[in-house]
Design an enzyme around this catalytic site. Structure first.
Site, PDB file in Angstrom:
ATOM      1  N   GLU A 140      18.661 -18.212   0.198  1.00  0.00           N
ATOM      2  CA  GLU A 140      18.740 -16.691  -0.510  1.00  0.00           C
ATOM      3  C   GLU A 140      18.210 -16.766  -2.075  1.00  0.00           C
ATOM      4  OE1 GLU A 140      17.361 -13.956  -0.049  1.00  0.00           O
ATOM      5  OE2 GLU A 140      17.948 -12.575  -1.594  1.00  0.00           O
ATOM      6  N   LYS A 142       6.981  -4.986  -1.809  1.00  0.00           N
ATOM      7  CA  LYS A 142       8.336  -4.941  -1.128  1.00  0.00           C
ATOM      8  C   LYS A 142       8.674  -4.659   0.544  1.00  0.00           C
ATOM      9  CE  LYS A 142      12.552  -3.617  -1.786  1.00  0.00           C
ATOM     10  NZ  LYS A 142      13.806  -4.523  -2.091  1.00  0.00           N
ATOM     11  N   ASN A 159      -3.304   2.885   5.304  1.00  0.00           N
ATOM     12  CA  ASN A 159      -2.511   1.814   4.691  1.00  0.00           C
ATOM     13  C   ASN A 159      -2.920   1.282   6.503  1.00  0.00           C
ATOM     14  OD1 ASN A 159      -1.083   2.957   2.771  1.00  0.00           O
ATOM     15  ND2 ASN A 159       0.316   3.600   3.383  1.00  0.00           N
ATOM     16  N   GLY A 160      -2.171  -0.349   6.108  1.00  0.00           N
ATOM     17  CA  GLY A 160      -2.434  -0.732   7.084  1.00  0.00           C
ATOM     18  C   GLY A 160      -3.432  -1.629   7.357  1.00  0.00           C
ATOM     19  N   CYS A 212       0.559  -1.128  -0.036  1.00  0.00           N
ATOM     20  CA  CYS A 212      -0.235   0.283   0.280  1.00  0.00           C
ATOM     21  C   CYS A 212       0.987   0.842  -0.048  1.00  0.00           C
ATOM     22  CB  CYS A 212      -1.164  -0.275   0.759  1.00  0.00           C
ATOM     23  SG  CYS A 212      -2.151  -0.767   1.525  1.00  0.00           S
ATOM     24  N   LYS A 253      14.895 -15.847  -4.285  1.00  0.00           N
ATOM     25  CA  LYS A 253      15.154 -15.114  -5.402  1.00  0.00           C
ATOM     26  C   LYS A 253      14.103 -15.947  -6.672  1.00  0.00           C
ATOM     27  CE  LYS A 253      15.706 -12.664  -4.063  1.00  0.00           C
ATOM     28  NZ  LYS A 253      16.518 -11.906  -2.827  1.00  0.00           N
ATOM     29  N   ARG A 280       6.706  -1.044  -3.995  1.00  0.00           N
ATOM     30  CA  ARG A 280       6.011  -1.668  -2.335  1.00  0.00           C
ATOM     31  C   ARG A 280       5.542  -2.684  -2.567  1.00  0.00           C
ATOM     32  NH1 ARG A 280       6.082   2.418   1.398  1.00  0.00           N
ATOM     33  NH2 ARG A 280       4.418   1.507   2.567  1.00  0.00           N
ATOM     34  N   TRP A 288      -2.516  -3.292  -1.547  1.00  0.00           N
ATOM     35  CA  TRP A 288      -2.692  -4.227  -1.601  1.00  0.00           C
ATOM     36  C   TRP A 288      -3.001  -4.778  -0.703  1.00  0.00           C
ATOM     37  CZ3 TRP A 288      -0.894  -8.541   2.191  1.00  0.00           C
ATOM     38  CH2 TRP A 288       0.278  -9.465   1.063  1.00  0.00           C
ATOM     39  N   GLU A 341      10.782 -15.911  -6.421  1.00  0.00           N
ATOM     40  CA  GLU A 341       9.918 -15.189  -6.218  1.00  0.00           C
ATOM     41  C   GLU A 341       9.744 -14.168  -7.165  1.00  0.00           C
ATOM     42  OE1 GLU A 341      11.269 -12.113  -2.400  1.00  0.00           O
ATOM     43  OE2 GLU A 341      12.415 -12.884  -3.474  1.00  0.00           O
ATOM     44  N   HIS A 356      18.480 -37.320   4.010  1.00  0.00           N
ATOM     45  CA  HIS A 356      17.364 -37.486   4.327  1.00  0.00           C
ATOM     46  C   HIS A 356      15.713 -37.421   3.990  1.00  0.00           C
ATOM     47  CE1 HIS A 356      20.263 -38.023   7.038  1.00  0.00           C
ATOM     48  NE2 HIS A 356      20.288 -37.304   7.726  1.00  0.00           N
TER      49      HIS A 356
HETATM   50  C1  G6P Z   1       9.594  -8.818   1.574  1.00  0.00           C
HETATM   51  C2  G6P Z   1      10.056  -8.476   0.472  1.00  0.00           C
HETATM   52  C3  G6P Z   1      11.490  -8.806   0.811  1.00  0.00           C
HETATM   53  C4  G6P Z   1      11.733  -8.919   2.224  1.00  0.00           C
HETATM   54  C5  G6P Z   1      11.196  -8.367   3.225  1.00  0.00           C
HETATM   55  C6  G6P Z   1      12.105  -8.428   4.797  1.00  0.00           C
HETATM   56  O1  G6P Z   1       8.972  -9.592   1.920  1.00  0.00           O
HETATM   57  O2  G6P Z   1       9.544  -8.450  -0.376  1.00  0.00           O
HETATM   58  O3  G6P Z   1      12.614  -8.386  -0.535  1.00  0.00           O
HETATM   59  O4  G6P Z   1      13.435  -9.399   1.966  1.00  0.00           O
HETATM   60  O5  G6P Z   1       9.551  -8.265   3.185  1.00  0.00           O
HETATM   61  O6  G6P Z   1      11.847  -7.025   4.358  1.00  0.00           O
HETATM   62  P1  G6P Z   1      12.931  -5.747   5.356  1.00  0.00           P
HETATM   63  O7  G6P Z   1      12.754  -4.642   4.531  1.00  0.00           O
HETATM   64  O8  G6P Z   1      12.381  -6.520   6.975  1.00  0.00           O
HETATM   65  O9  G6P Z   1      14.370  -5.936   5.546  1.00  0.00           O
END
Ligand code: G6P
Length: 607
Positions: free
Chosen positions: A481, A602, A98-99, A2, A485, A27, A74, A488, A504
């Site tokens: 990670e 984001k 927002n929220g 949002c 990626k 975002r 969002w 995502e 396992h």
């Molecule tokens: C969301 C974003 C990620 C990020 C995570 C934590 O899922 O898409 O890219 O790693 O939030 O966010 P932060 O801002 O706390 O690192």
């Protein structure tokens, strides 16, 4: 997640509101809307999908006005649809939010019983009706918002306007960020400064519980107690170029290629004469590090993976017990805190709801102190923390985090070495760690040269449904990670396993349709990893191997890429680069929305 923009001016603001929303697209959102005050009343444009759809509506309808609010939504309560998109309207009032309003159902019933009609499934609509109800009782917009905010349970940033008071905007924040921007004869509100950078560089970051009242001529801020307060106006050094793709096809690719520079920025002034300057952790850093008997790291998503890497470093370099944990778990369990424990949060945005809540809880739990590793100055997590170690990645726009992650690793490496130094880390290992950090930007630049080869490798993944990532030690979280990626942005199901766990369970999945990506640095676990790779090959699995220079000889794989020799501190950063590039190219080949992957945000500012 949002985004809010509000402008009060003496000129038409619709295009600026829409541009502001475009700057907030990163975002994450699934619908957008704008409302402006016109001579005939409030005109509203709303659309499911992209902000560009609003621009098209604007061209068709030619709406204009001097004061307005806009929003990217969002979805939380109610599906993404035009009807659920903000702004929400009740009588003379329109509101964006927002929220999450947790008591919205009770409020909805109360308002319905009083004759208010709801047109959406959102929690936000209650706010519009509550403000309108106060106005009908005689309150002006400011008094109405002030009366409504104590009734709302949950987290919010709000912007409201009313047909009764053209040119006035009232905002409020609790738990979700809101900034005020100052212009010449016009004033602004937004969720973050990116939305307003083309309009101003002067901002006030509202504090929790603040209410703000603005028109084209000026801004008045009221604290939690309702009394006027002065808040500092800060000048940002960010420019709107920072949110430009700079000739790259996607923000993510630009951000991947920015890494040598932002890693150097994050190191600047923090290492001198072969030492980490402990002052970066505050004036009392040395006594604090001496007192530190254990470390507890809490974060979400990619930032959590950075924490997992740091756990290995802290235990191995400093001999101090360390746990790394997901914030949404931490906040709902009863952690036992031993004396002498340092609490660390890691967050790119500094606004992640779970991490912020974890920090607030931690404050009452007897930790030594709290340190935030964060990329956004003035964010909630920075402001709530005693100590801060800023990453200097600059604005990260691609939803999938890249440069924020590697700069987090650098900040955490600085911390681990500083702690190690105080706790008796050998001079040799310490000096080597510092040297690796100094050389890191160049090593990353070298790794980026593999881009074309990785692009070719990506073609082998296009029609795959699943992928398995393997690593050991610090490279297990690096593999996690890499898997994150890929899932995502390419929507391929990807999992990461500590390679020792292969037998396992995941080995059962390995066949020619399951690509296996192994991350193989030249460390003490390399022989064990090589035998894990043999196990994969023996089951007909297709291996993709990233190896450190000097390791490759024993590996028989046509899909092998050699990375620069790096060392225990540099390797997790260097090995992250090809994994970022791989997921990027796979996503491009699969035609996904790389910078704004479906359903993701984001900055996750709600639980
Ligand atoms: C969301 C974003 C990620 C990020 C995570 C934590 O899922 O898409 O890219 O790693 O939030 O966010 P932060 O801002 O706390 O690192």
């Amino acid at each position: 997640m949002c985004g809010i923009v509000g402008i009060s001016a003496r000129r038409d603001v619709v295009s600026h509101l829409i541009e502001g929303l475009q700057a907030l697209e990163y975002r994450g959102y699934d619908s957008a809307g704008v409302a402006v005050m016109t001579d005939e009343g409030i005109a509203r444009l709303r659309a499911k999908g992209k902000v560009s759809a609003l621009g098209e509506l604007q061209l068709q309808r030619g709406v204009s006005g001097h004061c307005g609010i806009a929003h990217t939504r969002w979805a939380t309560h109610g599906v993404p649809s035009e009807g659920n998109a903000h702004p929400h309207v009740s009588g003379d009032v329109s509101v964006v939010h927002n929220g999450i309003i947790e008591n919205h159902e009770a409020l909805r019933k109360e308002l319905q019983a009083q004759g208010f009609e709801f047109t959406s499934q959102t929690d936000t609509e209650v706010i519009a009706h509550l403000v309108e109800r106060e106005q009908r009782r005689g309150a002006d917009l400011l008094a109405a918002v002030k009366a409504v905010v104590p009734v709302l349970h949950g987290a919010y940033a709000i912007a409201a306007m009313s047909r009764r008071e053209p040119g006035r905007l009232v905002g409020a924040r609790l738990g979700s960020p809101l900034v005020v921007g100052y212009g010449d004869g016009e004033q602004y509100l937004a969720s973050d400064i990116h939305a307003l950078l083309p309009l101003t560089k002067r901002f006030t970051y509202l504090a929790e519980g603040d209410v703000v009242d603005l028109d084209a001529d000026g801004v008045r801020i009221f604290g939690e107690d309702g009394e006027p307060v002065e808040r500092e106006i800060k000048e940002t050094t960010f420019s709107s170029d920072a949110i430009d793709k700079g000739g790259y096809r996607h923000f993510m690719l630009k951000e991947i290629h920015e890494q040598p520079r932002v890693l150097a920025d994050t190191l600047e002034g923090r290492i001198a004469g072969g030492k980490v300057l402990t002052e970066i952790l505050g004036v009392d850093a040395v006594p604090l590090l001496e007192k530190t008997q254990s470390v507890h790291i809490v974060a979400c998503g990619t930032s959590y993976h950075a924490g997992l890497v740091a756990r290995y470093w802290i235990e191995s370099l400093a001999g101090v017990p360390c746990t790394a944990e997901i914030a949404s778990e931490y906040r709902y369990r009863s952690p036992v805190v031993k004396d002498g424990t340092l609490f660390i949060t890691i967050s790119q945005s500094g606004e992640t709801a779970d991490t912020l809540a974890a920090l607030k809880l931690a404050k009452a739990r007897g930790y030594l102190t709290q340190l935030a590793v964060c990329n956004v100055p003035e964010s909630s997590i920075v402001r709530e923390s005693e100590l801060v170690l800023m990453t200097r990645a600059g604005p990260e726009i691609g939803v999938a985090s890249t440069k924020a992650f590697t700069t987090q690793l650098v900040a955490l490496a600085l911390f681990s070495l500083a702690l190690g130094r105080v706790k008796g880390l050998s001079e040799k290992r310490y000096a080597s760690g510092v040297r690796q950090l100094e050389q890191l930007p160049a090593m990353v630049a070298e790794a980026l040269k593999l881009d074309e080869r990785i692009q070719a490798m990506a073609e082998r993944f296009v029609d795959k449904q699943h992928a398995l990532f393997l690593g050991r030690g610090t490279h297990w979280p690096v593999a996690m990670e890499g898997a994150l990626k890929l899932k995502e942005i390419s929507y391929i199901h990807a999992e990461a396993y500590a390679a020792g766990e292969l037998k396992h369970g995941p080995l059962a999945l390995v066949d020619q349709d399951m690509p296996v990506i192994a991350v193989a640095p030249n460390d003490h676990l390399i022989d064990k990893l090589l035998s894990n790779m043999e196990e994969v090959r023996a089951r007909g699995g297709e291996l993709f191997v990233f190896v450190e220079d000097g390791v490759g000889r024993g590996i028989d794989s046509e899909n092998m890429l050699v990375l620069p020799a790096s060392g225990e501190i540099a390797a997790p950063v260097v090995f992250t680069i090809p994994l970022q590039l791989l997921s990027y190219h796979v996503a491009v080949l699969r035609g996904t929305d790389v910078d704004q992957p479906r359903n993701l945000a984001k900055s996750v500012t709600v639980e």
